[in-house]
Design an enzyme around this catalytic site. Structure first.
Site, PDB file in Angstrom:
ATOM      1  N   LYS A 261       0.781  -1.088  -0.181  1.00 54.67           N
ATOM      2  CA  LYS A 261      -0.112  -0.025  -0.056  1.00 54.67           C
ATOM      3  C   LYS A 261       0.797   1.398   0.041  1.00 54.67           C
ATOM      4  O   LYS A 261       0.576   2.191  -0.953  1.00 54.67           O
ATOM      5  CB  LYS A 261      -0.915   0.009   1.280  1.00 54.67           C
ATOM      6  CG  LYS A 261      -1.499   1.214   1.535  1.00 54.67           C
ATOM      7  CD  LYS A 261      -2.168   1.185   2.986  1.00 54.67           C
ATOM      8  CE  LYS A 261      -2.380   2.499   3.331  1.00 54.67           C
ATOM      9  NZ  LYS A 261      -1.296   3.350   3.882  1.00 54.67           N
ATOM     10  N   ASN A 262       1.924   1.223   0.921  1.00 52.07           N
ATOM     11  CA  ASN A 262       2.775   2.665   0.988  1.00 52.07           C
ATOM     12  C   ASN A 262       3.708   2.660  -0.143  1.00 52.07           C
ATOM     13  O   ASN A 262       3.846   3.825  -0.521  1.00 52.07           O
ATOM     14  CB  ASN A 262       3.173   2.453   2.308  1.00 52.07           C
ATOM     15  CG  ASN A 262       2.341   2.732   3.645  1.00 52.07           C
ATOM     16  OD1 ASN A 262       1.233   3.094   3.338  1.00 52.07           O
ATOM     17  ND2 ASN A 262       2.944   2.446   4.892  1.00 52.07           N
TER      18      ASN A 262
ATOM     19  N   CYS B 232      -5.678   7.943   8.406  1.00 49.24           N
ATOM     20  CA  CYS B 232      -5.867   7.575  10.116  1.00 49.24           C
ATOM     21  C   CYS B 232      -5.558   8.519  10.806  1.00 49.24           C
ATOM     22  O   CYS B 232      -4.749   9.474  10.825  1.00 49.24           O
ATOM     23  CB  CYS B 232      -4.850   6.080  10.173  1.00 49.24           C
ATOM     24  SG  CYS B 232      -5.507   4.724   9.473  1.00 49.24           S
TER      25      CYS B 232
ATOM     26  N   ARG C 218      -0.293  14.841  12.542  1.00 46.30           N
ATOM     27  CA  ARG C 218       0.455  14.395  11.652  1.00 46.30           C
ATOM     28  C   ARG C 218       1.161  15.551  10.630  1.00 46.30           C
ATOM     29  O   ARG C 218       0.529  16.021   9.565  1.00 46.30           O
ATOM     30  CB  ARG C 218      -0.378  13.435  10.911  1.00 46.30           C
ATOM     31  CG  ARG C 218      -0.654  12.117  11.511  1.00 46.30           C
ATOM     32  CD  ARG C 218      -1.177  11.040  10.751  1.00 46.30           C
ATOM     33  NE  ARG C 218      -0.258  10.264   9.976  1.00 46.30           N
ATOM     34  CZ  ARG C 218      -0.635   9.136   9.636  1.00 46.30           C
ATOM     35  NH1 ARG C 218      -1.692   8.373   9.628  1.00 46.30           N
ATOM     36  NH2 ARG C 218       0.361   8.658   8.738  1.00 46.30           N
TER      37      ARG C 218
ATOM     38  N   ASP D 219       3.717   0.487  12.260  1.00 47.42           N
ATOM     39  CA  ASP D 219       2.522  -0.003  11.788  1.00 47.42           C
ATOM     40  C   ASP D 219       2.045  -1.496  12.009  1.00 47.42           C
ATOM     41  O   ASP D 219       1.375  -1.970  11.663  1.00 47.42           O
ATOM     42  CB  ASP D 219       2.750  -0.028  10.104  1.00 47.42           C
ATOM     43  CG  ASP D 219       2.272   1.650   9.495  1.00 47.42           C
ATOM     44  OD1 ASP D 219       2.139   2.404  10.508  1.00 47.42           O
ATOM     45  OD2 ASP D 219       2.575   1.703   8.307  1.00 47.42           O
TER      46      ASP D 219
ATOM     47  N   ARG E 293      -8.985   0.236   3.758  1.00 44.98           N
ATOM     48  CA  ARG E 293      -8.138   1.181   3.164  1.00 44.98           C
ATOM     49  C   ARG E 293      -6.888   0.552   2.806  1.00 44.98           C
ATOM     50  O   ARG E 293      -6.289   0.616   1.746  1.00 44.98           O
ATOM     51  CB  ARG E 293      -7.944   2.348   4.175  1.00 44.98           C
ATOM     52  CG  ARG E 293      -8.709   3.315   4.274  1.00 44.98           C
ATOM     53  CD  ARG E 293      -8.003   4.572   5.047  1.00 44.98           C
ATOM     54  NE  ARG E 293      -6.688   4.653   4.562  1.00 44.98           N
ATOM     55  CZ  ARG E 293      -5.862   5.126   5.318  1.00 44.98           C
ATOM     56  NH1 ARG E 293      -5.895   5.059   6.804  1.00 44.98           N
ATOM     57  NH2 ARG E 293      -4.578   5.323   4.907  1.00 44.98           N
TER      58      ARG E 293
HETATM   59  C1  UD1 Z   1       4.247   6.744   6.709  1.00 42.44           C
HETATM   60  C2  UD1 Z   1       3.361   5.650   6.544  1.00 42.44           C
HETATM   61  C3  UD1 Z   1       2.815   5.130   7.769  1.00 42.44           C
HETATM   62  C4  UD1 Z   1       3.651   4.788   8.891  1.00 42.44           C
HETATM   63  C5  UD1 Z   1       4.741   6.033   8.804  1.00 42.44           C
HETATM   64  C6  UD1 Z   1       5.744   5.716   9.780  1.00 42.44           C
HETATM   65  C7  UD1 Z   1       2.704   5.826   4.267  1.00 42.44           C
HETATM   66  C8  UD1 Z   1       1.814   6.447   3.053  1.00 42.44           C
HETATM   67  N1  UD1 Z   1       2.369   6.025   5.481  1.00 42.44           N
HETATM   68  O1  UD1 Z   1       3.423   7.840   6.920  1.00 42.44           O
HETATM   69  O2  UD1 Z   1       1.818   4.326   7.649  1.00 42.44           O
HETATM   70  O3  UD1 Z   1       2.889   4.796  10.034  1.00 42.44           O
HETATM   71  O4  UD1 Z   1       5.255   6.372   7.680  1.00 42.44           O
HETATM   72  O5  UD1 Z   1       6.492   4.750   9.463  1.00 42.44           O
HETATM   73  O6  UD1 Z   1       3.759   5.621   3.895  1.00 42.44           O
HETATM   74  N2  UD1 Z   1       7.042  14.183  11.084  1.00 42.44           N
HETATM   75  C9  UD1 Z   1       7.064  15.634  11.294  1.00 42.44           C
HETATM   76  N3  UD1 Z   1       7.256  16.508  10.385  1.00 42.44           N
HETATM   77  C10 UD1 Z   1       6.725  16.168   8.969  1.00 42.44           C
HETATM   78  C11 UD1 Z   1       6.673  14.705   8.768  1.00 42.44           C
HETATM   79  C12 UD1 Z   1       6.571  13.842   9.838  1.00 42.44           C
HETATM   80  O7  UD1 Z   1       7.558  16.158  12.322  1.00 42.44           O
HETATM   81  O8  UD1 Z   1       6.771  16.912   8.063  1.00 42.44           O
HETATM   82  C13 UD1 Z   1       6.950  13.173  12.104  1.00 42.44           C
HETATM   83  C14 UD1 Z   1       5.788  12.527  12.521  1.00 42.44           C
HETATM   84  O9  UD1 Z   1       4.800  13.396  13.453  1.00 42.44           O
HETATM   85  C15 UD1 Z   1       6.123  11.126  13.075  1.00 42.44           C
HETATM   86  C16 UD1 Z   1       7.251  10.892  12.267  1.00 42.44           C
HETATM   87  O10 UD1 Z   1       7.869  12.113  11.631  1.00 42.44           O
HETATM   88  O11 UD1 Z   1       6.307  11.179  14.371  1.00 42.44           O
HETATM   89  C17 UD1 Z   1       7.405  10.001  11.099  1.00 42.44           C
HETATM   90  O12 UD1 Z   1       6.271  10.328  10.347  1.00 42.44           O
HETATM   91  P1  UD1 Z   1       6.612   9.910   8.744  1.00 42.44           P
HETATM   92  O13 UD1 Z   1       7.660   8.821   8.457  1.00 42.44           O
HETATM   93  O14 UD1 Z   1       6.510  11.185   7.904  1.00 42.44           O
HETATM   94  O15 UD1 Z   1       5.117   9.224   8.407  1.00 42.44           O
HETATM   95  P2  UD1 Z   1       4.251   9.286   6.992  1.00 42.44           P
HETATM   96  O16 UD1 Z   1       5.213   9.464   5.937  1.00 42.44           O
HETATM   97  O17 UD1 Z   1       3.173  10.286   7.197  1.00 42.44           O
END
Ligand code: UD1
Length: 423
Positions: A22-23, A117, A122, A306, A398
């Site tokens: 999915k990701n 989710c 986020r 996850d 999803r």
């Molecule tokens: C992706 C995955 C999600 C998984 C997560 C962590 C997808 C579509 N989703 O989510 O299933 O749980 O990786 O493995 O691939 N952060 C910031 N600023 C930002 C972005 C992130 O502070 O601009 C922080 C977030 O609050 C979190 C951490 O970084 O604590 C990791 O988030 P991130 O790796 O970005 O998760 P996603 O890409 O949203």
């Protein structure tokens, strides 16, 4: 409104074939609109997030068709729309990849921000910081992010936090920037490598994906490509944990066993038998007792957040007291109240969950509070004596393809019911 009804306390056995990731899919599909050409993407999971992107792409002027359930042919030569509304993407967190893809190709995008989710704040500040470093102007108007640039230029970008989404999004935009971009402290998840491989097949010049330094030499144009998505590490892990909790024996196939290392290690540590082949893992939990352990979620190659809800569920019936520390998402324990309805004994203190193993769980009515929480509810229900009814199945849909069909094929007693009154 669909619900899953599960009669538990049955061992799972047999073989389950894992779908595409999915990701990876939710990033590779937006990447396809960067080519003024036709891309064919195979091994896509047939899940709601992918269907949502498919509809969105067509609204933007792409001509995408399903060649079969798992293969999308996307012709992006006539994409003209760079605005994506909330209605189109409200259910899907990864709509943010449309920002990087559209910014790369058209040097502008307006995308409503994300659904998906709900487990805590986020933020996407790192994505936006990266776009700004590439020369884009970024404005946020309500729930819409607007990015634009006369032209994008390469930059050295250091990520304050390791972020999967920001790494991919910056990589997308930088692919079509002038000059060289370096992303330091990049995330290393398998799907980052998958997206980079796809972009490179379209003519991008990306090196280092899968390490913490990614170098991107910008190109003017991308061409079409045919690509096969990697298997879903989280779906695979979900079935591995489900097999373990039921004391069953299951072959989880069409996977990359290396991607499962952190989970396999923990399963072996608590006493589950793991046998690895080239593209499968056999989980053997028959006639075994499992002991408690500690888990800390981390970016890849650490234990994935996850799989935290599913693993916490397994630990809830292991002998002794386990400790889980959630380091990625601040509110990822919302499902624990649901798990307690089935008899689990868990206390949460901040980011730490203390789990006192119980002998058995018993069926109850619960809700899927998010996608992976929903998977955890299924796992708990498979173990529980009696019947469990799981609501909010839309979250599970999803990210899990044909979930009841796959579990049924392993011997689970699971069915979907629709509880909407007939009109
Ligand atoms: C992706 C995955 C999600 C998984 C997560 C962590 C997808 C579509 N989703 O989510 O299933 O749980 O990786 O493995 O691939 N952060 C910031 N600023 C930002 C972005 C992130 O502070 O601009 C922080 C977030 O609050 C979190 C951490 O970084 O604590 C990791 O988030 P991130 O790796 O970005 O998760 P996603 O890409 O949203």
């Amino acid at each position: 409104m669909d619900r899953l009804v599960i009669k538990g306390n049955r061992k799972l056995s047999g073989e389950v074939v894992i779908s595409g990731a999915k990701n990876a899919a939710v990033a590779v599909i937006p990447a396809a609109i960067m080519a003024q050409d036709v891309c064919v993407i195979d091994n896509l999971p047939y899940i709601e997030d992918v269907k949502c992107l498919y509809t969105t792409l067509n609204k933007m002027g792409a001509e995408s068709v399903y060649e079969d359930k798992h293969t999308l042919k996307i012709d992006s030569s006539n994409v003209s729309e760079t605005k994506v509304t909330f209605d189109e993407v409200r259910k899907m967190r990864a709509s943010y990849y449309l920002l990087g893809a559209l910014l790369g190709r058209f040097k502008k995008a307006q995308v409503a921000m994300p659904g998906g989710c709900n487990f805590g704040t986020r933020p996407i500040d790192l994505h936006l910081k990266g776009f700004r470093a590439l020369g884009a102007n970024v404005e946020i108007c309500g729930d819409v992010v607007c990015v634009s640039a006369e032209k994008l230029h390469g930059a050295g970008i250091y990520m304050d936090t390791v972020s999967v989404g920001a790494t991919i999004n910056i990589m997308l935009a930088a692919t079509m920037a002038e000059g060289v971009t370096t992303i330091e402290n990049a995330a290393k998840e398998p799907h980052i490598v998958d997206v980079a491989n796809f972009l490179n097949m379209m003519g991008a010049k990306i090196k280092g994906a899968g390490t913490d330094v990614i170098k991107i030499i910008g190109v003017d144009r991308l061409h079409g490509a045919e690509y096969t998505i990697i298997p879903d590490q989280i779906e695979a892990g979900t079935y591995m944990i489900a097999a373990a909790i039921t004391g069953g024996k299951v072959k989880v196939s069409n996977i990359i066993p290396k991607h499962m290392d952190s989970l396999s290690a923990k399963l072996m540590e608590i006493g589950v038998g793991i046998e690895e082949g080239d593209d499968y893992i056999i989980v053997d939990a028959e006639n075994k007792n499992f002991c408690a352990t500690s888990i800390r979620t981390m970016a890849y190659p650490g234990f994935p957040t996850d799989l935290q809800p599913q693993m916490t569920t397994l630990l809830s019936v292991c002998d002794g007291t386990s400790m889980v520390t959630e380091n990625v998402w601040e509110k990822r324990y919302q499902y624990i109240d649901e798990l307690k309805r089935l008899g689990a004994k868990i206390t949460v203190e901040g980011r730490v969950a203390i789990i006192e193993g119980v002998k058995e769980l018993s069926g109850a009515s619960v809700e899927a509070t998010d996608l992976r929480a929903g998977a955890a509810m299924i796992i708990a229900a498979l173990k529980a004596r009696g019947e469990t009814v799981i609501g909010e199945v839309k979250y599970i849909d999803r990210g899990y393809e044909e979930v009841e069909k796959k579990f049924s094929s392993l011997g689970a007693d699971i069915k979907r019911i629709n509880v909407e009154p007939e009109v």
